[in-house]
Design a protein around this motif. Structure first.
Motif, short mmCIF file in Angstrom:
data_model
loop_
_atom_site.label_atom_id
_atom_site.label_comp_id
_atom_site.label_asym_id
_atom_site.label_seq_id
_atom_site.Cartn_x
_atom_site.Cartn_y
_atom_site.Cartn_z
N GLY A 279 0.79 -1.22 0.00
CA GLY A 279 0.00 0.00 0.00
C GLY A 279 0.83 1.28 0.00
N ASN A 280 2.04 1.20 0.59
CA ASN A 280 2.88 2.39 0.66
C ASN A 280 3.21 2.93 -0.72
OD1 ASN A 280 3.09 2.71 3.40
ND2 ASN A 280 4.72 1.17 3.55
N TYR A 281 3.31 2.00 -1.69
CA TYR A 281 3.75 2.43 -3.00
C TYR A 281 2.68 3.23 -3.74
CZ TYR A 281 7.99 -0.28 -2.62
OH TYR A 281 9.21 -0.74 -2.21
N ASP A 283 1.41 5.82 -2.84
CA ASP A 283 1.81 7.23 -2.76
C ASP A 283 2.62 7.63 -3.97
OD1 ASP A 283 0.58 7.40 -0.39
OD2 ASP A 283 2.38 7.22 0.83
N LEU A 284 3.56 6.76 -4.33
CA LEU A 284 4.42 7.08 -5.47
C LEU A 284 3.60 7.15 -6.75
CD1 LEU A 284 7.72 5.12 -4.87
CD2 LEU A 284 7.20 7.50 -4.47
N PHE A 285 2.58 6.27 -6.86
CA PHE A 285 1.78 6.29 -8.09
C PHE A 285 0.79 7.46 -8.08
CE2 PHE A 285 3.35 1.95 -8.16
CZ PHE A 285 3.76 1.87 -9.48
N ASN A 286 0.34 7.84 -6.88
CA ASN A 286 -0.54 9.00 -6.80
C ASN A 286 0.15 10.27 -7.27
OD1 ASN A 286 -2.91 7.94 -5.89
ND2 ASN A 286 -2.30 8.00 -3.74
N MET A 287 1.47 10.25 -7.21
CA MET A 287 2.27 11.40 -7.60
C MET A 287 2.25 11.58 -9.12
SD MET A 287 5.99 11.64 -6.04
CE MET A 287 6.86 10.93 -7.42
N GLY B 177 6.39 11.39 2.10
CA GLY B 177 5.44 10.51 2.78
C GLY B 177 5.80 9.05 2.57
N PHE B 178 6.17 8.72 1.33
CA PHE B 178 6.56 7.34 1.00
C PHE B 178 7.78 6.92 1.81
CE2 PHE B 178 9.40 4.70 -1.59
CZ PHE B 178 8.66 3.55 -1.64
N PHE B 179 8.81 7.78 1.86
CA PHE B 179 10.03 7.39 2.58
C PHE B 179 9.80 7.34 4.08
CE2 PHE B 179 12.21 8.69 -1.37
CZ PHE B 179 12.86 7.50 -1.59
N ILE B 180 8.99 8.27 4.61
CA ILE B 180 8.72 8.22 6.04
C ILE B 180 7.98 6.92 6.37
CG2 ILE B 180 7.39 9.27 7.92
CD1 ILE B 180 7.97 11.99 6.62
N ASN B 181 6.98 6.58 5.54
CA ASN B 181 6.19 5.38 5.81
C ASN B 181 6.99 4.11 5.69
OD1 ASN B 181 3.69 6.24 6.59
ND2 ASN B 181 2.99 6.57 4.50
N LEU B 283 12.53 20.36 13.23
CA LEU B 283 13.53 19.94 14.20
C LEU B 283 13.61 20.92 15.36
CD1 LEU B 283 14.86 18.98 11.19
CD2 LEU B 283 16.33 17.83 12.83
N GLY B 284 12.58 21.75 15.50
CA GLY B 284 12.58 22.67 16.62
C GLY B 284 11.24 22.58 17.32
N TYR B 285 10.23 23.13 16.65
CA TYR B 285 8.90 23.16 17.24
C TYR B 285 8.37 21.75 17.47
CZ TYR B 285 3.92 23.98 17.67
OH TYR B 285 2.63 23.98 18.10
N THR B 286 8.29 20.96 16.40
CA THR B 286 7.99 19.54 16.59
C THR B 286 9.32 18.81 16.46
OG1 THR B 286 7.77 19.02 14.26
CG2 THR B 286 5.82 19.85 15.36
N ASN B 287 9.39 17.54 16.80
CA ASN B 287 10.60 16.81 16.45
C ASN B 287 10.24 15.52 15.73
OD1 ASN B 287 9.50 15.63 18.64
ND2 ASN B 287 11.42 15.28 19.72
N THR B 288 9.13 15.61 15.01
CA THR B 288 8.67 14.45 14.24
C THR B 288 7.90 14.97 13.03
OG1 THR B 288 7.07 12.66 14.28
CG2 THR B 288 6.76 14.36 15.91
N MET B 289 7.72 14.13 12.02
CA MET B 289 7.02 14.57 10.82
C MET B 289 5.84 13.65 10.54
SD MET B 289 10.24 15.28 8.35
CE MET B 289 9.41 16.44 7.29
N VAL B 290 4.68 14.26 10.26
CA VAL B 290 3.51 13.47 9.88
C VAL B 290 3.58 13.25 8.37
CG1 VAL B 290 1.01 13.35 9.92
CG2 VAL B 290 2.23 14.64 11.67
N PRO B 291 3.54 11.99 7.91
CA PRO B 291 3.70 11.76 6.47
C PRO B 291 2.54 12.36 5.66
CG PRO B 291 3.12 9.73 7.59
CD PRO B 291 3.42 10.74 8.64
N LYS B 292 2.85 12.80 4.45
CA LYS B 292 1.88 13.30 3.49
C LYS B 292 1.07 14.49 4.00
CE LYS B 292 -0.10 9.36 2.31
NZ LYS B 292 -1.16 8.59 1.69
#
Lengths: 319, 395
Positions: A279-281, A283-287, B177-181, B283-292
């Motif tokens: 499912g993660n992928y 995202d790449l296709f949605n791009m 988002g893809f890389f974070i996930n 990297l200051g206010y939050t220290n984490t990222m919500v994907p997408k």
């Protein structure tokens, strides 16, 4: 393969109606980045109407959908007045006005949705659950090999959109008003000299733009999302603007562009499923549509011809 | 009395020096009035609501505090979110002065924040003296390069920056988002794993006056950046060239300014500030990222820049005002019981009035013209009366 066409069309047509709305506004000389806000606000208005109607009708009734489309057009048109007022009467910077209108739309709809939900249901949810519209196939055409998918499992709104696009194509290229509108965006002084009313023409154009975008928004809400929530602001309004620019502010060319977008998007998803990726992928296709837009813009932007007077407030005494 | 005051306001709106400041102040006043009406309609006391906004950001003492937390901690939290807001507004201002609209600040923030998190944020034994500068360098480089790319696309392929930045925003949002996930996700929170304290630009839990505070490094960077932008535009040839390109591209080319270079450099500089905003935010206010999720701050910063009249010093005040509503929203929501979405509604209303600035100036102009017309008409009437009086005497 047929699924690519079916899904592609149901994505392309709402996008198209928004792009036609954007064309109307820009052809009259009002830069319109506010499509995103128009479609969201229109969808909110339509969804609210549907939610209020639903308890009074039998469960499987399709009436709320058509009522929602009508009210989405009305809501979009009302909201578009804000953009028209800022750009035409108040002579604000049109790009800034567009951004302002978008930000305000997100804030207003989110706030009102949670307030309305609290008032009606007692829960502070930011969603209106709508469900998905029924689908119909056309008896004969859908059996054609290869392109039959274009006619299979269509949402009724797709037919309405096709009809509207034809009507608004006729209005722009074959009527007196349409000619005045196009003149208004190229050389408003000429229109003024010929006895036309620049302010009135632009107001009507922006209101049409809002109504059409609202219809586009509610169609997304009834197909892809199945609800109204802040996630309606997915950037499809901006995608419609990109389609308009890539289609060179021309309705027939924009039809083709929107079809390409739709099929690219649906094709990407089907490819992802066919390749059995996780499912993660997706995202790449949605791009994919966005990357495609960038690439196509690189090739086609050079010879673009935007309306000459687009973005300039109308000044009676200028020449 | 009322008449005189109005005349004074019209005078301010048309004076060269005070017009812009007056518009901003008027926008704030109108925003306060409108949101008071909304709050009244919802059956809440607007004064109490506004006070709790101030309480939420440490400008006004709360009724009671938890152990080890005080007004000062709230104030530092406020500064913590003020820093990226101011930097993002500066990013918009730099491009806007050159006649460009950087709508892609969110994307530039996201990319620089992601790269800094991924490259430095998870290195275990890095000295803070090395990690923090490294984070800043990555932020500057990522934002700057992305901005330059937008500028290059603009002059080389004639792609309008608004369209390209929006497309790039979504591309970055999906890719990061893809890389974070797939790589950096924390299974529990569904966002990225928190980065090491060494790389974070905020010193957490510092004891000041007996209360724990999160002291942000970013606010110093942001203030320095504001004065740097002011210096560039007021005192340097480069800044003058950018302003010239912003005023009239044709004229700038005519007097021998390299317009293309200016466009690319301006977008790059804008990207640098957006990148700094990104690292101070993620990297200051939050220290984490919500994907997408694109930071809404990228768009709010346009409001700040507009309200601050696209001047760097104005942006400092404007960001302080806007941030009060953003940062105090949580406390206001819990103490008064209004959905916290009202903060963005208030920001939107403020933006709307700020966008009407041109119209306010026109109104002021009209008012003055009308008064002058009245004076002239009165003068003429007096004269003709005199004349007819004479005529009557003769007959």
């Amino acid at each position: 393969m047929t699924k690519v066409f079916t899904d592609g069309l149901s994505f392309a047509l709402p996008l198209l109606i928004m792009a036609v709305g954007a064309i109307y506004s820009e052809k009259s000389g009002v830069t319109n980045l506010a499509i995103e806000g128009f479609q969201g606000f229109g969808a909110f208005f339509g969804a609210l109407a549907a939610i209020l109607l639903m308890p009074h009708l039998p469960k499987s009734s399709q009436v709320p959908i058509y009522a929602a489309m009508l009210f989405a057009a009305v809501g979009g048109a009302i909201y578009a007045c804000l953009h028209a007022l800022l750009c035409i009467n108040f002579k604000a910077n049109q790009v800034i006005s567009g951004v302002v209108v978008n930000i305000l739309a997100v804030a207003l709809t989110t706030f009102f949705t949670s307030t309305a939900n609290t008032a009606m249901l007692g829960t502070a949810s930011n969603k209106f659950i709508l469900g998905v519209s029924n689908r119909y196939s056309i008896p004969l055409l859908s059996r054609i090999p290869w392109i039959g998918g274009l006619f299979r499992k269509m949402y009724p709104f797709e037919w309405i959109i096709i009809g509207l696009v034809v009507v608004f194509w006729y209005l722009m290229y074959r009527t007196r008003y349409g000619m005045r509108l196009r003149a208004c965006g190229e050389n408003p002084q000429a229109l003024d000299a010929a006895g036309g009313d620049v302010v009135k023409t632009r107001w009507i154009a922006v209101i049409i733009s809002g109504a059409l975008s609202g219809i586009g928004g509610i169609c997304f809400a009834y197909s892809i999302m199945a609800n109204f929530s802040p996630s309606i602001y997915m950037g499809y309004g901006y995608l419609a603007i990109a389609a308009m620019i890539f289609g060179n502010w021309d309705i027939p060319a924009t039809v083709v562009v929107c079809l390409i977008f739709g099929i690219a998007k649906a094709g990407g998803q089907q490819l992802c499923i066919a390749m059995k990726l996780s499912g993660n992928y997706t995202d790449l296709f949605n791009m994919l549509p966005y990357v495609l837009t960038m690439l196509l813009l690189i090739f086609f932007s050079k010879r673009n011809h935007p309306p000459q007077a687009c973005g300039q407030p109308w000044d009676h005494s200028r020449r | 009395m009322n008449e005189k005051k109005k005349g004074g306001l019209a005078g301010l709106l048309t004076s060269d020096r005070w017009a812009n400041v007056t518009v901003s102040v008027l926008a704030v006043v109108l925003m306060l009035l409108t949101s008071s009406v909304i709050l009244l309609l919802m059956g809440k006391n607007p004064l109490v609501a506004f006070r709790s906004f101030l309480q939420g950001c440490g400008f006004w003492p709360k009724a009671n505090y938890g152990g080890g937390v005080g007004m000062l901690s709230d104030f530092f939290d406020y500064l913590n979110i003020l820093a990226p807001m101011l930097l993002a507004a500066l990013a918009f201002i730099v491009a806007f002065k050159t006649g460009l609209f950087n709508i892609g600040i969110s994307g530039q923030m996201l990319l620089s924040g992601f790269l800094a998190t991924a490259l430095v944020g998870y290195l275990k034994d890095l000295s803070p003296w090395l990690a923090k500068p490294l984070v800043l360098v990555i932020g500057v480089a990522a934002g700057g390069l992305l901005g330059a790319l937008i500028g290059w696309l603009k002059y080389r392929f004639n792609i309008h920056e608004v369209v390209s930045t929006i497309m790039v925003n979504y591309i970055i949002s999906y890719t990061t988002g893809f890389f974070i996930n797939t790589r950096y996700v924390d299974m529990l929170t569904r966002s990225s794993r928190i980065c090491t304290p060494a790389s974070r630009l905020t010193f957490t839990k510092v004891e000041i006056g007996g209360v724990r505070c999160n002291v942000p490094l970013g606010i110093l960077i942001a203030l320095a950046a504001a004065f740097l932008v002011k210096f560039i535009f007021d005192k340097t040839v480069f800044g003058f060239e950018l302003k010239a390109v912003g005023t009239s591209r044709k004229c700038a080319r005519y007097i021998g300014i390299n317009v293309r270079r200016s466009i690319v450099l301006s977008m790059a500089l804008s990207g640098v500030f957006a990148g700094l905003a990104g690292v101070t935010y993620y990297l200051g206010y939050t220290n984490t990222m919500v994907p997408k999720t694109l930071p809404g701050m990228g768009y709010d910063s346009i409001a700040v820049a507009l309200l601050g009249n696209s001047s760097p010093l104005g942006a400092i005040f404007a960001s302080m005002i806007v941030t009060i509503f953003q940062s105090g929203a949580n406390y206001m929501s819990s103490s008064v019981g209004v959905a916290k979405e009202i903060a963005s509604l208030i920001t939107g209303i403020l933006l709307l009035f700020a966008a009407c600035g041109e119209f306010m100036k026109i109104l002021g102009q009209r008012k003055i013209e009308k008064e002058e017309d009245k004076k002239i008409a009165a003068l003429q009437a007096a004269r003709s009366r005199e004349h007819s009086g004479k005529g009557g005497g003769l007959s």
